[in-house]
Enzyme design. Sequence first.
Site, mmCIF file in Angstrom:
data_model
loop_
_atom_site.group_PDB
_atom_site.id
_atom_site.type_symbol
_atom_site.label_atom_id
_atom_site.label_comp_id
_atom_site.label_asym_id
_atom_site.label_seq_id
_atom_site.Cartn_x
_atom_site.Cartn_y
_atom_site.Cartn_z
ATOM 1 N N ASP A 8 0.871 -1.229 -0.078
ATOM 2 C CA ASP A 8 -0.009 0.032 -0.079
ATOM 3 C C ASP A 8 0.914 1.325 -0.116
ATOM 4 O OD1 ASP A 8 -2.554 1.599 0.476
ATOM 5 O OD2 ASP A 8 -1.544 1.671 2.460
ATOM 6 N N ASP A 10 -0.394 5.344 1.034
ATOM 7 C CA ASP A 10 -0.519 6.144 2.341
ATOM 8 C C ASP A 10 -0.658 5.393 3.399
ATOM 9 O OD1 ASP A 10 -1.091 8.649 0.682
ATOM 10 O OD2 ASP A 10 -2.391 7.320 -0.333
ATOM 11 N N THR A 42 -3.033 0.229 -4.566
ATOM 12 C CA THR A 42 -3.636 1.307 -3.954
ATOM 13 C C THR A 42 -5.065 1.704 -4.364
ATOM 14 O OG1 THR A 42 -3.282 3.805 -4.076
ATOM 15 C CG2 THR A 42 -2.507 2.410 -5.762
ATOM 16 N N GLY A 43 -5.570 2.643 -3.552
ATOM 17 C CA GLY A 43 -6.953 2.955 -4.049
ATOM 18 C C GLY A 43 -6.799 4.017 -5.205
ATOM 19 N N LYS A 195 -8.705 -5.451 -2.284
ATOM 20 C CA LYS A 195 -7.368 -5.822 -2.552
ATOM 21 C C LYS A 195 -7.069 -7.243 -2.587
ATOM 22 C CE LYS A 195 -5.269 -1.127 -1.460
ATOM 23 N NZ LYS A 195 -4.367 -0.354 -0.684
ATOM 24 N N ASP A 218 -2.131 -0.796 6.045
ATOM 25 C CA ASP A 218 -2.419 -0.023 7.236
ATOM 26 C C ASP A 218 -3.874 0.232 7.533
ATOM 27 O OD1 ASP A 218 -2.689 3.287 7.174
ATOM 28 O OD2 ASP A 218 -2.216 2.286 5.279
ATOM 29 N N ASN A 221 -8.810 -0.712 3.797
ATOM 30 C CA ASN A 221 -8.849 -0.980 2.464
ATOM 31 C C ASN A 221 -7.830 -2.016 2.150
ATOM 32 O OD1 ASN A 221 -7.213 1.026 2.885
ATOM 33 N ND2 ASN A 221 -7.133 1.282 0.517
#
Length: 271
Positions: A8, A10, A42-43, A195, A218, A221
Amino acid sequence: MIKLCTIDLDGTLFDNKKRISKENKEAIANAQKKGCKIVIATGRPMNGVLPVLKELNLLEEENYVICYNGAKILNVKTNEVVFASTLNGTSAKELYLLSRKLNTNYHAFRLNEELITDVHNPYTDIEARLNQIEDVLVDFTQIQEEDLFIKCMMVGENETLNYAYQHLPKTITDMYSIVRSSPIFLEFLNKNSHKGVALEILAHHLGISIKDTMAIGDAGNDLEMIRKAGIGVAMENSFQEVLAEADFITTSNENHGVAYALNRFLKNQKG
């Protein structure tokens, strides 16, 4: 042997100033030399991930990226779509009307990756800035059923989204994959998108057993990929529910947690 690691951005690879530490860069390069494929999960849309892929030298044909919290998997160099899932216009409109009732702001990504909203707001501005794109104003009540979307999002302050999440109708929670990618973003995707599904699909595409995978994250998501991976790693700064599910807790994003995890688990691995 760890052959595939999804990471991931962020709160994980990035420190709190959105930087990638030298230690994390070196650990990622070393992991690749040891035969571990590194995949950013990632989103963000592809446009928002490209600067990271360039910084990490992950732009070759053998590199992949998981975007939109698992709704899309792409070959970085060829733009081949390995997997994609969508929501139709009826869903986008339904979620928009619900956001009005729950007093949140709202935006969505069309299939062509255009970011649309009904009104400019600070949270959509953050989305646009993070991904180096512009938002487009639309009337969501005019959306057609055949219009396709990658994901729809309720956005607002942490407390506002906490309330919204707690008051989602069961019909909605049953119909969508719902993830909290940050305190200000609540995301709605196709029920088959997260994910964890993306990790499983990509591993199969590459001929890699799921037991030979690792995932580092973290937030909410990231939870499904941490559950799905052979080794699920949570950052020390993770949401509580992520910490509870992880196989291993690494150091924080401010203390090179990605590097710590990669170095620990690939220490004796040979390329």
